[in-house]
Enzyme design. Structure first.
Site, PDB file in Angstrom:
ATOM      1  N   SER A  25       9.946   4.835  -4.361  1.00  0.00           N
ATOM      2  CA  SER A  25       8.882   5.014  -5.220  1.00  0.00           C
ATOM      3  C   SER A  25       9.459   6.326  -5.899  1.00  0.00           C
ATOM      4  CB  SER A  25       7.538   5.409  -4.628  1.00  0.00           C
ATOM      5  OG  SER A  25       6.853   6.003  -5.498  1.00  0.00           O
ATOM      6  N   TYR A  58       3.102   9.126   2.454  1.00  0.00           N
ATOM      7  CA  TYR A  58       3.842   8.022   1.455  1.00  0.00           C
ATOM      8  C   TYR A  58       5.065   8.625   0.992  1.00  0.00           C
ATOM      9  CZ  TYR A  58       3.879   4.461  -2.078  1.00  0.00           C
ATOM     10  OH  TYR A  58       4.447   3.531  -2.787  1.00  0.00           O
ATOM     11  N   ALA A  79       6.947  10.989   2.085  1.00  0.00           N
ATOM     12  CA  ALA A  79       7.955  11.200   3.058  1.00  0.00           C
ATOM     13  C   ALA A  79       8.709   9.911   3.221  1.00  0.00           C
ATOM     14  CB  ALA A  79       7.341  11.924   4.210  1.00  0.00           C
ATOM     15  N   LYS A  81       9.062   7.194   1.532  1.00  0.00           N
ATOM     16  CA  LYS A  81       9.758   6.859   0.434  1.00  0.00           C
ATOM     17  C   LYS A  81      11.057   7.534   0.276  1.00  0.00           C
ATOM     18  CE  LYS A  81       7.213   3.337  -0.288  1.00  0.00           C
ATOM     19  NZ  LYS A  81       7.721   1.945  -0.372  1.00  0.00           N
ATOM     20  N   ILE A 118       2.913   0.990 -11.244  1.00  0.00           N
ATOM     21  CA  ILE A 118       3.085  -0.509 -11.495  1.00  0.00           C
ATOM     22  C   ILE A 118       1.713  -0.979 -11.328  1.00  0.00           C
ATOM     23  CG2 ILE A 118       4.402  -2.659 -11.051  1.00  0.00           C
ATOM     24  CD1 ILE A 118       6.062  -0.493 -12.104  1.00  0.00           C
TER      25      ILE A 118
END
Ligand code: NAD
Length: 248
Positions: free
Chosen positions: A143, A156, A158, A160, A189
């Site tokens: 991401s 999240y 960390a 990614k 998205i």
């Protein structure tokens, strides 16, 4: 079009969103598709039907991406059903957002398991097959926040960012065996995952995105197709952003 004809792809978490978009794109290009889902058997059957309409073999498997044993069993079953695996897309992911002050240990562990450990699990599980084939493609869904960080998403982000380190290490370790490992870093998205975001936050993002729109699962799927097919044959260890210029 037949860019993936004769290939077998495993895609995790493909009953909706980006995973489903990739499954459809790959099926259109002739790949047989094994995909995973967590709970909705009826949604999985519907995806099986949609994919089969492209004239390929498609099968959904209930499997928790965060669990190594389940993932090993999944890969064994796919090998029994499809005869081979050429491509894996580690797409399954969750968010458990919150400011660090309020983030629980479970919020951290769940996101790490499902987003990051899942990538280790699948890569381990397919490795023997890829080494035997002297061929394999791994695509991991990171991401833009894995590169930039994001307030309220420390777990999240960390997970990614961890995916990026893993992807690059695997690329260096296994490139000599003709196994390519790359990551995609989507921006904003429009999927069920981003539906739950605050409207004001979304408006702010749309203002900041040079292309002035949210991305679609197909925008991400087109890049996955490039990386999975021979069009990307010399692309290894890279992180490709699909973010409308958000991260520039
Ligand atoms: P989504 O929530 O619509 O889909 C995620 C899928 O993962 C679902 O099908 C879900 O069932 C599956 N999943 C969740 N836990 C799982 C588990 N334990 N085992 C197997 N499958 C599991 O989200 P999406 O927007 O389609 O996101 C797909 C991927 O792209 C995720 O890794 C996400 O972090 C990443 N991503 C999305 C965006 C975005 O803006 N939508 C941006 C950057 C990265």
């Amino acid at each position: 079009m037949t860019l993936l004809k004769g290939k077998v792809a495993i895609i995790t978490g493909a009953t909706r969103g980006i995973g489903k978009g990739i499954a459809k794109k790959f099926a259109q290009e002739g790949a047989d598709i094994a995909f995973t889902y967590v709970s909705s058997g009826s949604a999985a059957q519907e995806v099986e039907r949609e994919l089969a309409a492209y004239g390929v073999k498609a099968k959904g498997y209930q499997s928790n991406a965060g669990d190594l044993k389940s993932t090993e069993e999944l890969v064994d079953q796919v090998l029994a059903d499809f005869g081979n695996v050429d491509i894996v897309i580690n797409n399954a992911g969750i968010t458990k957002d919150g400011l660090l002050m309020r983030m629980t240990e479970d919020n951290w562990d769940d996101v790490m398991n499902i987003n990051l450990k899942s990538v280790f699990n699948m890569t381990k599980a397919v490795l023997r097959t890829f080494l035997k084939n002297k061929n394999g493609v791994i695509i991991n869904m990171s991401s833009v926040v894995g590169v930039q960080g994001n307030a309220g998403q420390s777990n999240y982000s960390a997970s990614k960012a961890g995916i990026i380190g893993f992807t690059k290490s695997v690329a260096q370790e296994l490139g000599s065996r003709n196994i390519r490992s790359n990551a995609i870093a989507p921006g904003f998205i429009a999927t069920e995952m981003t539906e739950k975001l605050d409207e004001k936050v979304v408006e702010g993002w749309l203002q900041d995105i040079p292309l002035k729109r949210a991305g679609t699962p197909e925008d991400v799927a087109n890049v996955a197709l490039f990386l999975a097919s021979d069009l990307g044959a010399y692309v290894n260890g890279q992180v490709i952003s699909v973010c409308g210029g958000m991260m520039t």
